[in-house]
Design a protein around this motif. Sequence first.
Motif, PDB file in Angstrom:
ATOM      1  N   ASP A 120      40.206  37.186  48.715  1.00  0.00           N
ATOM      2  CA  ASP A 120      41.259  36.141  49.582  1.00  0.00           C
ATOM      3  C   ASP A 120      41.544  35.058  48.117  1.00  0.00           C
ATOM      4  N   GLY A 121      42.690  34.505  48.318  1.00  0.00           N
ATOM      5  CA  GLY A 121      42.997  33.290  47.397  1.00  0.00           C
ATOM      6  C   GLY A 121      43.777  33.769  46.369  1.00  0.00           C
ATOM      7  N   ASP A 122      43.414  33.449  45.185  1.00  0.00           N
ATOM      8  CA  ASP A 122      44.044  33.975  43.979  1.00  0.00           C
ATOM      9  C   ASP A 122      44.281  35.367  44.045  1.00  0.00           C
ATOM     10  N   GLY A 123      43.413  36.296  44.207  1.00  0.00           N
ATOM     11  CA  GLY A 123      43.639  37.667  44.310  1.00  0.00           C
ATOM     12  C   GLY A 123      43.336  38.231  42.893  1.00  0.00           C
ATOM     13  N   ASP A 124      43.426  37.548  41.873  1.00  0.00           N
ATOM     14  CA  ASP A 124      43.145  37.908  40.435  1.00  0.00           C
ATOM     15  C   ASP A 124      41.856  37.778  39.718  1.00  0.00           C
ATOM     16  N   VAL A 125      41.467  38.889  39.205  1.00  0.00           N
ATOM     17  CA  VAL A 125      39.882  38.452  38.423  1.00  0.00           C
ATOM     18  C   VAL A 125      40.168  38.179  36.955  1.00  0.00           C
ATOM     19  N   GLY A 126      39.605  37.015  36.424  1.00  0.00           N
ATOM     20  CA  GLY A 126      39.863  36.885  35.232  1.00  0.00           C
ATOM     21  C   GLY A 126      38.653  36.840  34.392  1.00  0.00           C
ATOM     22  N   ALA A 127      37.299  37.043  34.836  1.00  0.00           N
ATOM     23  CA  ALA A 127      36.135  37.496  34.415  1.00  0.00           C
ATOM     24  C   ALA A 127      35.076  37.913  35.339  1.00  0.00           C
ATOM     25  N   MET A 128      34.255  38.917  35.292  1.00  0.00           N
ATOM     26  CA  MET A 128      33.352  39.286  35.985  1.00  0.00           C
ATOM     27  C   MET A 128      31.935  39.489  35.303  1.00  0.00           C
ATOM     28  N   HIS A 129      30.807  39.195  35.955  1.00  0.00           N
ATOM     29  CA  HIS A 129      29.632  39.134  35.251  1.00  0.00           C
ATOM     30  C   HIS A 129      28.709  40.020  36.219  1.00  0.00           C
ATOM     31  N   ILE A 130      27.508  40.452  35.723  1.00  0.00           N
ATOM     32  CA  ILE A 130      26.597  41.180  36.597  1.00  0.00           C
ATOM     33  C   ILE A 130      25.167  40.681  36.215  1.00  0.00           C
ATOM     34  N   LYS A 131      24.278  40.559  37.074  1.00  0.00           N
ATOM     35  CA  LYS A 131      22.958  40.126  37.007  1.00  0.00           C
ATOM     36  C   LYS A 131      22.219  41.130  37.528  1.00  0.00           C
ATOM     37  N   GLN A 132      21.017  41.771  36.673  1.00  0.00           N
ATOM     38  CA  GLN A 132      20.203  42.684  37.290  1.00  0.00           C
ATOM     39  C   GLN A 132      18.975  41.804  38.075  1.00  0.00           C
ATOM     40  N   SER A 133      18.218  42.780  38.943  1.00  0.00           N
ATOM     41  CA  SER A 133      17.121  42.317  39.620  1.00  0.00           C
ATOM     42  C   SER A 133      15.983  41.839  38.593  1.00  0.00           C
ATOM     43  N   ASN A 134      15.290  40.935  38.816  1.00  0.00           N
ATOM     44  CA  ASN A 134      14.409  40.098  38.250  1.00  0.00           C
ATOM     45  C   ASN A 134      14.955  39.819  36.715  1.00  0.00           C
ATOM     46  N   SER A 135      16.024  39.025  36.512  1.00  0.00           N
ATOM     47  CA  SER A 135      16.664  38.658  35.594  1.00  0.00           C
ATOM     48  C   SER A 135      17.582  37.315  35.840  1.00  0.00           C
ATOM     49  N   VAL A 136      17.612  36.393  34.795  1.00  0.00           N
ATOM     50  CA  VAL A 136      18.381  35.181  34.944  1.00  0.00           C
ATOM     51  C   VAL A 136      19.422  35.290  34.333  1.00  0.00           C
ATOM     52  N   GLU A 137      19.826  36.549  33.496  1.00  0.00           N
ATOM     53  CA  GLU A 137      20.848  36.627  32.537  1.00  0.00           C
ATOM     54  C   GLU A 137      22.231  37.147  33.258  1.00  0.00           C
ATOM     55  N   TRP A 138      23.136  36.547  33.214  1.00  0.00           N
ATOM     56  CA  TRP A 138      24.431  37.169  33.534  1.00  0.00           C
ATOM     57  C   TRP A 138      25.237  37.966  32.693  1.00  0.00           C
ATOM     58  N   LEU A 139      25.239  39.268  32.694  1.00  0.00           N
ATOM     59  CA  LEU A 139      25.902  39.937  31.484  1.00  0.00           C
ATOM     60  C   LEU A 139      27.515  40.286  31.651  1.00  0.00           C
ATOM     61  N   GLU A 140      28.289  39.995  30.852  1.00  0.00           N
ATOM     62  CA  GLU A 140      29.767  39.990  31.053  1.00  0.00           C
ATOM     63  C   GLU A 140      30.246  41.497  31.029  1.00  0.00           C
ATOM     64  N   MET A 141      31.046  41.504  32.108  1.00  0.00           N
ATOM     65  CA  MET A 141      31.558  43.004  32.230  1.00  0.00           C
ATOM     66  C   MET A 141      32.600  42.799  31.393  1.00  0.00           C
ATOM     67  N   LYS A 142      33.359  44.092  31.122  1.00  0.00           N
ATOM     68  CA  LYS A 142      34.608  44.307  30.249  1.00  0.00           C
ATOM     69  C   LYS A 142      35.854  44.599  31.223  1.00  0.00           C
ATOM     70  N   HIS A 143      36.837  44.076  31.129  1.00  0.00           N
ATOM     71  CA  HIS A 143      38.022  44.406  31.992  1.00  0.00           C
ATOM     72  C   HIS A 143      38.467  45.944  31.652  1.00  0.00           C
ATOM     73  N   VAL A 144      38.620  46.832  32.337  1.00  0.00           N
ATOM     74  CA  VAL A 144      39.211  48.080  32.226  1.00  0.00           C
ATOM     75  C   VAL A 144      40.660  48.183  32.219  1.00  0.00           C
ATOM     76  N   TRP A 145      41.026  48.274  33.849  1.00  0.00           N
ATOM     77  CA  TRP A 145      42.346  48.033  33.913  1.00  0.00           C
ATOM     78  C   TRP A 145      42.775  47.839  35.418  1.00  0.00           C
TER      79      TRP A 145
END
Length: 196
Positions: A120-145
């Motif tokens: 909803d809202g903007d509809g576009d994604v400018g950045a996406m991060h993922i965090k694994q279980s038992n971790s505090v670090e957000w890992l940057e995902m790369k835009h594919v298409w």
Amino acid sequence: MKARVGAVSPVLFKGGEGCGACYKVKCVDRDICSRRAVTVIVTDECPGGYCAFGRTHFDLSGAAFSRMAVAGSASQLRDRGEISVLFRRTPCKYRGKNIAFHVNEGSTEYWLSLLVEFEDGDGDVGAMHIKQSNSVEWLEMKHVWGANWCIIGGPLRGPFSVKLTTLSTQRTLSARDVIPKNWSPKATYTSRLNFS
């Protein structure tokens, strides 16, 4: 929102980052067009060289053309091929749906690719991060298409939390443990959240 989709010229597609954005589009020819505007979700870039860079162009679905036509003139409007329109950016609205993450085919514990749906809202994604279980670090995902993002590393261990940042307004949303430990390719996992 009904699935009225469209491809757009590079100036609006923005190398795929404009994918998911919504526009109100209205035909200006009163002889064949109603006064109704149609909300269109950007799903692709116009094929080939038809949509010249720098030129604004919408390649609309049949459903979108039908919505704009005067009653009984839908096929006649579609047959025109090219029509003049007015357009403006509008918030996306997926009533009753929350943001979902589709795990793309071929994903493994070393290469994870996600498609974002129903934002909803903007509809576009400018950045996406993922965090694994038992971790505090957000890992940057790369835009594919389009609305597809990936991360290479590993082994990657679920459950995964996913953080989205919109392209247009830089709003952020985090879905905690949205992708379970026993995730599988081609599965879709729905969050409990959406932008309002």
